[in-house]
Scaffold this active site. Sequence first.
Site, PDB file in Angstrom:
ATOM      1  N   ASP A   1       0.818  -1.212   0.000  1.00 23.50           N
ATOM      2  CA  ASP A   1       0.000   0.000   0.000  1.00 23.50           C
ATOM      3  C   ASP A   1       0.851   1.261   0.000  1.00 23.50           C
ATOM      4  O   ASP A   1       2.016   1.247   0.409  1.00 23.50           O
ATOM      5  CB  ASP A   1      -0.960   0.026   1.190  1.00 23.50           C
ATOM      6  CG  ASP A   1      -0.252   0.118   2.529  1.00 23.50           C
ATOM      7  OD1 ASP A   1       0.724  -0.621   2.735  1.00 23.50           O
ATOM      8  OD2 ASP A   1      -0.679   0.945   3.379  1.00 23.50           O
TER       9      ASP A   1
ATOM     10  N   GLU B   1       0.113  -1.215   5.582  1.00 21.42           N
ATOM     11  CA  GLU B   1       1.175  -0.795   6.499  1.00 21.42           C
ATOM     12  C   GLU B   1       1.080   0.686   6.814  1.00 21.42           C
ATOM     13  O   GLU B   1       1.340   1.110   7.943  1.00 21.42           O
ATOM     14  CB  GLU B   1       2.541  -1.123   5.896  1.00 21.42           C
ATOM     15  CG  GLU B   1       3.726  -0.921   6.830  1.00 21.42           C
ATOM     16  CD  GLU B   1       4.359   0.477   6.759  1.00 21.42           C
ATOM     17  OE1 GLU B   1       5.281   0.748   7.538  1.00 21.42           O
ATOM     18  OE2 GLU B   1       3.921   1.285   5.902  1.00 21.42           O
TER      19      GLU B   1
END
Length: 408
Positions: free
Chosen positions: A78, A173
Site C-alpha cells: 500500500d 502498512e
Amino acid sequence: MNNLLERFLRYVSIETTSDENSDKQPSTSCQLNLLKLLRDEFQNMGISAELDEFGYVMATIPANKEHIPTIGFIAHVDTSSDASGKDIKTNIIENYNGGTIIINSELGIQLSPMQFPELLEYAGQTIITTDGTTLLGADDKAGIAEIMTAASYLMNHPELPHGEIKIAFTPDEEIGRGVVKFNVEKFGAKYAYTIDGGGIGELEYENFNAAAADITIHGVNIHPGYAKGCMINSQLVAHEFISQLPVNARPEHTEGREGFFHLIDIHGAVEETKLHFIIRDHDAQLFLKKQDTLKEIATVLNKKYGDIVHVTIRDQYYNMKQMIEPHMHIVEIAAKAMEKANVQPKIQPIRGGTDGANLSFKGLPCPNIFAGGHNFHGRFEYIPLQSMEKAVEVILNIVKEFAQFPIK
C-alpha cells in the site's frame, strides 16, 4: 538487475492507496490488484505462493542446504493517502548532472538540490521521479521490486547455497494495520527483514512508539445575533486546544529521537470540531507523557467550558528495540552484507514505523533495511536506480551470510 527497473515501474503503475477509515482488510480493494499480480509472478518463477483472505501474499523458496535458520524478507504494497497514488507518471533521468530536475515543465514543478541537498549524492546516477502531481510509491514498491529481483536471482542460480527463504507482501502498512492478522507461525521464518527504509545504507532496529489521538469538541450553536453568554464555538475551542501544545514538539521542529505531536486533520463547524493527531516518541516514558498531555489539556478545557472535549487515544505500534537486542546478530549480519556490497551501513532510529515493529512483538525479530527512496508520501518523492540495485545485492548477501555461518 536487468528486470529491476521494469518491475518497479510495473508495480508503481498500480494504484494501492490504503484507507484508515475503512474497516476491511485490505482496507482498499485496489491493493488486491497488485497482491494477485505478485502471487502470480511468484508462481511463474516456480516459487510456491498464496494470497490469503486477509491480503497477505506468502511465498517460500525451498532450502538447498541444511542447518540454516529460515529467514524472511517483507515489504508492503500500500501507499500513503497523503498524496495521490493514482495514474502515476514517472520521469527517468539518466546520468543526473547534479542540478535542478524539472519534473513538470507545464506546472513549473522542480526537484532542486537547494531544497533537497541529498540529491547531490546521486550525481551521475539514474533518478526516478514522478511528474509532480502524485507520489511515486517507492514506499514500498521499491522494496517489493528488490525482493522479487533477488528471488528471481536465487531461482536462476541454484548453485548459491541457502536455507529456506520466506517472502511476504502485506497490505495496509501505511495505516498501521499491516500485520494485525499476520500469522507468524504460518510464515515460518525465525528472523526477517523489512525492506522498507529510505536512503541507501539505512539499517534500523529502533522505531517510534506510536499512537493515534482523536479529539471531538462539542460546541453550542446559537444565532450570532443572540449568542452572548450562550454560544460555544467548537472551532475556537479546537484552536485553544492546539495552542496548548508545545510548538517545538511538532514534526517540523524535531529530529533524531525527538518525538512529536502531529495534527493530521481538522474539520468542523460551530457545533462540532474534530482533530486527528498522531503521537510519536522513541522513549516509552515520554510517549506516555505525550498522551497524558492531551488528556490534561482536555481536562482544563472541560473545567472552563463544561464537558465538551473528548479524547480517544489508540496505540498503533511500539519501539522494536527491546525485541531486537536479544538477537543483535541479525543486525550485524545485515551490516556485514552492506559492507560486502560497498554500502556504508547507517544504523539509526526510524523516525516512523514499519511492519517489522509489530512483527518483532509477535515473536519475529525484524529489523529494517533501506529500499533507497527519498521524500516519501509526497509529490517530490524520488529514488536512484543504483540504490535499488544495491538493495538487491544486500538481500542476496544476507542470504549468503546466513548460509556461511549457520545458526542452529
